[in-house]
Write an enzyme that holds these catalytic residues in place. Sequence first.
Site, PDB file in Angstrom:
ATOM      1  N   ARG A   2      17.569  17.512  -9.621  1.00 11.76           N
ATOM      2  CA  ARG A   2      16.365  18.346  -9.698  1.00 11.76           C
ATOM      3  C   ARG A   2      16.172  18.988  -8.317  1.00 11.76           C
ATOM      4  O   ARG A   2      16.158  18.276  -7.312  1.00 11.76           O
ATOM      5  CB  ARG A   2      15.134  17.505 -10.048  1.00 11.76           C
ATOM      6  CG  ARG A   2      15.183  16.892 -11.451  1.00 11.76           C
ATOM      7  CD  ARG A   2      13.980  16.011 -11.708  1.00 11.76           C
ATOM      8  NE  ARG A   2      14.015  15.338 -13.011  1.00 11.76           N
ATOM      9  CZ  ARG A   2      13.292  15.733 -14.064  1.00 11.76           C
ATOM     10  NH1 ARG A   2      12.508  16.818 -13.973  1.00 11.76           N
ATOM     11  NH2 ARG A   2      13.365  15.073 -15.208  1.00 11.76           N
ATOM     12  N   ASP A  41      17.644  25.644 -12.318  1.00 10.81           N
ATOM     13  CA  ASP A  41      18.345  25.192 -11.110  1.00 10.81           C
ATOM     14  C   ASP A  41      19.801  25.647 -11.105  1.00 10.81           C
ATOM     15  O   ASP A  41      20.396  25.868 -10.054  1.00 10.81           O
ATOM     16  CB  ASP A  41      18.253  23.674 -10.993  1.00 10.81           C
ATOM     17  CG  ASP A  41      16.838  23.220 -10.662  1.00 10.81           C
ATOM     18  OD1 ASP A  41      16.550  22.016 -10.782  1.00 10.81           O
ATOM     19  OD2 ASP A  41      16.014  24.087 -10.301  1.00 10.81           O
ATOM     20  N   TYR A  56       5.631  11.621  -6.795  1.00 11.36           N
ATOM     21  CA  TYR A  56       5.336  12.204  -5.488  1.00 11.36           C
ATOM     22  C   TYR A  56       3.982  12.911  -5.485  1.00 11.36           C
ATOM     23  O   TYR A  56       3.563  13.474  -6.491  1.00 11.36           O
ATOM     24  CB  TYR A  56       6.440  13.157  -5.031  1.00 11.36           C
ATOM     25  CG  TYR A  56       6.880  14.182  -6.025  1.00 11.36           C
ATOM     26  CD1 TYR A  56       7.707  13.840  -7.096  1.00 11.36           C
ATOM     27  CD2 TYR A  56       6.495  15.500  -5.898  1.00 11.36           C
ATOM     28  CE1 TYR A  56       8.114  14.787  -8.019  1.00 11.36           C
ATOM     29  CE2 TYR A  56       6.910  16.455  -6.814  1.00 11.36           C
ATOM     30  CZ  TYR A  56       7.714  16.086  -7.870  1.00 11.36           C
ATOM     31  OH  TYR A  56       8.114  17.027  -8.783  1.00 11.36           O
ATOM     32  N   LYS A  68       5.058  17.140   0.518  1.00 14.47           N
ATOM     33  CA  LYS A  68       5.301  16.138  -0.532  1.00 14.47           C
ATOM     34  C   LYS A  68       5.510  14.767   0.078  1.00 14.47           C
ATOM     35  O   LYS A  68       6.101  14.635   1.157  1.00 14.47           O
ATOM     36  CB  LYS A  68       6.549  16.517  -1.345  1.00 14.47           C
ATOM     37  CG  LYS A  68       6.438  17.859  -2.017  1.00 14.47           C
ATOM     38  CD  LYS A  68       7.748  18.348  -2.594  1.00 14.47           C
ATOM     39  CE  LYS A  68       7.560  19.751  -3.158  1.00 14.47           C
ATOM     40  NZ  LYS A  68       8.831  20.394  -3.511  1.00 14.47           N
ATOM     41  N   GLU A  71       0.872  -1.177   0.000  1.00  9.45           N
ATOM     42  CA  GLU A  71       0.000   0.000   0.000  1.00  9.45           C
ATOM     43  C   GLU A  71       0.914   1.233   0.000  1.00  9.45           C
ATOM     44  O   GLU A  71       1.662   1.448   0.952  1.00  9.45           O
ATOM     45  CB  GLU A  71      -0.890   0.013   1.259  1.00  9.45           C
ATOM     46  CG  GLU A  71      -1.981  -1.040   1.264  1.00  9.45           C
ATOM     47  CD  GLU A  71      -2.896  -0.924   2.484  1.00  9.45           C
ATOM     48  OE1 GLU A  71      -2.637  -0.041   3.347  1.00  9.45           O
ATOM     49  OE2 GLU A  71      -3.846  -1.715   2.586  1.00  9.45           O
ATOM     50  N   GLN A  83      -2.509  16.505  -6.086  1.00 11.30           N
ATOM     51  CA  GLN A  83      -1.795  16.334  -7.357  1.00 11.30           C
ATOM     52  C   GLN A  83      -0.774  15.226  -7.207  1.00 11.30           C
ATOM     53  O   GLN A  83      -0.124  15.138  -6.160  1.00 11.30           O
ATOM     54  CB  GLN A  83      -1.100  17.665  -7.711  1.00 11.30           C
ATOM     55  CG  GLN A  83      -0.538  17.787  -9.107  1.00 11.30           C
ATOM     56  CD  GLN A  83       0.041  19.161  -9.361  1.00 11.30           C
ATOM     57  OE1 GLN A  83      -0.654  20.179  -9.258  1.00 11.30           O
ATOM     58  NE2 GLN A  83       1.329  19.202  -9.671  1.00 11.30           N
ATOM     59  N   ASP A  84      -0.657  14.391  -8.228  1.00 11.76           N
ATOM     60  CA  ASP A  84       0.379  13.353  -8.290  1.00 11.76           C
ATOM     61  C   ASP A  84       1.363  13.764  -9.365  1.00 11.76           C
ATOM     62  O   ASP A  84       0.945  14.117 -10.480  1.00 11.76           O
ATOM     63  CB  ASP A  84      -0.246  12.001  -8.697  1.00 11.76           C
ATOM     64  CG  ASP A  84      -0.443  11.083  -7.496  1.00 11.76           C
ATOM     65  OD1 ASP A  84      -1.379  10.264  -7.511  1.00 11.76           O
ATOM     66  OD2 ASP A  84       0.350  11.184  -6.533  1.00 11.76           O
ATOM     67  N   HIS A 119      13.731  22.751  -4.540  1.00  8.79           N
ATOM     68  CA  HIS A 119      12.542  23.549  -4.839  1.00  8.79           C
ATOM     69  C   HIS A 119      11.570  23.610  -3.666  1.00  8.79           C
ATOM     70  O   HIS A 119      11.511  22.709  -2.826  1.00  8.79           O
ATOM     71  CB  HIS A 119      11.805  22.956  -6.039  1.00  8.79           C
ATOM     72  CG  HIS A 119      12.645  22.911  -7.279  1.00  8.79           C
ATOM     73  ND1 HIS A 119      12.360  22.093  -8.345  1.00  8.79           N
ATOM     74  CD2 HIS A 119      13.787  23.560  -7.633  1.00  8.79           C
ATOM     75  CE1 HIS A 119      13.263  22.243  -9.287  1.00  8.79           C
ATOM     76  NE2 HIS A 119      14.154  23.144  -8.875  1.00  8.79           N
TER      77      HIS A 119
HETATM   78  C1  T46 Z   1       6.613  20.849 -10.641  1.00  6.60           C
HETATM   79  C2  T46 Z   1       5.701  20.979 -11.826  1.00  6.60           C
HETATM   80  C3  T46 Z   1       6.177  21.296 -13.080  1.00  6.60           C
HETATM   81  N1  T46 Z   1       5.315  21.413 -14.130  1.00  6.60           N
HETATM   82  C4  T46 Z   1       5.871  21.714 -15.444  1.00  6.60           C
HETATM   83  C5  T46 Z   1       6.657  23.016 -15.484  1.00  6.60           C
HETATM   84  C6  T46 Z   1       7.773  22.754 -16.457  1.00  6.60           C
HETATM   85  O1  T46 Z   1       7.361  23.100 -17.764  1.00  6.60           O
HETATM   86  C7  T46 Z   1       7.980  21.246 -16.414  1.00  6.60           C
HETATM   87  C8  T46 Z   1       9.225  20.843 -15.638  1.00  6.60           C
HETATM   88  O2  T46 Z   1       9.149  21.499 -14.374  1.00  6.60           O
HETATM   89  P1  T46 Z   1      10.425  21.566 -13.462  1.00  6.60           P
HETATM   90  O3  T46 Z   1      11.654  21.798 -14.291  1.00  6.60           O
HETATM   91  O4  T46 Z   1      10.143  22.521 -12.335  1.00  6.60           O
HETATM   92  O5  T46 Z   1      10.481  20.060 -12.883  1.00  6.60           O
HETATM   93  P2  T46 Z   1      11.429  19.577 -11.712  1.00  6.60           P
HETATM   94  O6  T46 Z   1      12.778  20.238 -11.789  1.00  6.60           O
HETATM   95  O7  T46 Z   1      11.362  18.104 -11.704  1.00  6.60           O
HETATM   96  O8  T46 Z   1      10.708  20.136 -10.409  1.00  6.60           O
HETATM   97  C9  T46 Z   1      10.381  19.304  -9.299  1.00  6.60           C
HETATM   98  O9  T46 Z   1      11.577  18.960  -8.721  1.00  6.60           O
HETATM   99  C10 T46 Z   1      11.710  18.921  -7.309  1.00  6.60           C
HETATM  100  C11 T46 Z   1      12.476  17.688  -6.946  1.00  6.60           C
HETATM  101  C12 T46 Z   1      10.507  19.076  -6.511  1.00  6.60           C
HETATM  102  O10 T46 Z   1      10.434  18.657  -5.353  1.00  6.60           O
HETATM  103  C13 T46 Z   1       9.424  19.882  -7.044  1.00  6.60           C
HETATM  104  O11 T46 Z   1       8.193  19.344  -6.619  1.00  6.60           O
HETATM  105  C14 T46 Z   1       9.399  20.109  -8.482  1.00  6.60           C
HETATM  106  O12 T46 Z   1       9.712  21.485  -8.575  1.00  6.60           O
HETATM  107  O13 T46 Z   1       6.821  20.700 -15.772  1.00  6.60           O
HETATM  108  C15 T46 Z   1       3.957  21.227 -13.999  1.00  6.60           C
HETATM  109  O14 T46 Z   1       3.182  21.346 -14.963  1.00  6.60           O
HETATM  110  N2  T46 Z   1       3.460  20.920 -12.753  1.00  6.60           N
HETATM  111  C16 T46 Z   1       4.276  20.793 -11.667  1.00  6.60           C
HETATM  112  O15 T46 Z   1       3.769  20.495 -10.557  1.00  6.60           O
END
Ligand code: T46
Length: 184
Positions: free
Chosen positions: A59, A169, A132, A72, A28, A46-47, A62
């Site tokens: 990554r 980043d 997550y 989260k 589970e 949200q998932d 954030h």
């Molecule tokens: C986070 C997120 C992103 N997006 C879109 C926005 C961008 O066009 C694309 C990639 O987003 P991003 O570069 O911010 O993705 P990650 O670098 O994996 O960000 C995550 O990485 C770290 C580890 C985290 O803990 C955060 O929850 C989250 O910010 O997905 C969405 O449409 N919905 C969302 O909830």
Amino acid sequence: MQVIPTALGDVRLILPKRFGDARGYFVETWNERSYAGHGLERRWVQDNQSLSATPGTVRGLHYQLAPHAQTKLVRVLRGRILDVVVDIRRGSATFGQHVAVELSADGLEQLFVPVGFAHGFCTLEPDTIVAYKVDAFYSPECERAVRWNDPALGIRWPEGAGSVVSGKDAVAPSLAEAADLFLA
Ligand SMILES: Cc1cn([C@H]2C[C@H](O)[C@@H](COP(=O)(O)OP(=O)(O)O[C@H]3O[C@H](C)C(=O)[C@H](O)[C@H]3O)O2)c(=O)[nH]c1=O
């Protein structure tokens, strides 16, 4: 299930009960009643899921500001990560401190990351998939970052960390430079 506290009290490591048999296993990955028993109930809205092809992909770190600050619940569906959580609550006794925990698809571990903490990870295997749950919707205007390799954080990332990092980043502020943080 086992819930293990970390050095940052509110951040917890969860080991769900694994039911193994000749076919494989059943687990589970979320149960409102049993998680509530450990004070971990949340109304997830949200998932999320990300695939990182190259080992050493980082990554993070954030977080989202109020009113869209997120708790989260993180787990790995394929591969392995070093998951890192930093206390960014100004005034907290552990401000700027972090925990780093290895999560893997095989280990089935989950990390509970409350509001007030920045979150990120470094992948340790190719084609690592991280999933997550979050309890607040994505809000680009409330999204903030702290630079993953800020020396002041003292995070011992694995060899090769940063092989792939997003443009966002790469230029994130250090913790000292970050303007918008949480208050303890
Ligand atoms: C986070 C997120 C992103 N997006 C879109 C926005 C961008 O066009 C694309 C990639 O987003 P991003 O570069 O911010 O993705 P990650 O670098 O994996 O960000 C995550 O990485 C770290 C580890 C985290 O803990 C955060 O929850 C989250 O910010 O997905 C969405 O449409 N919905 C969302 O909830």
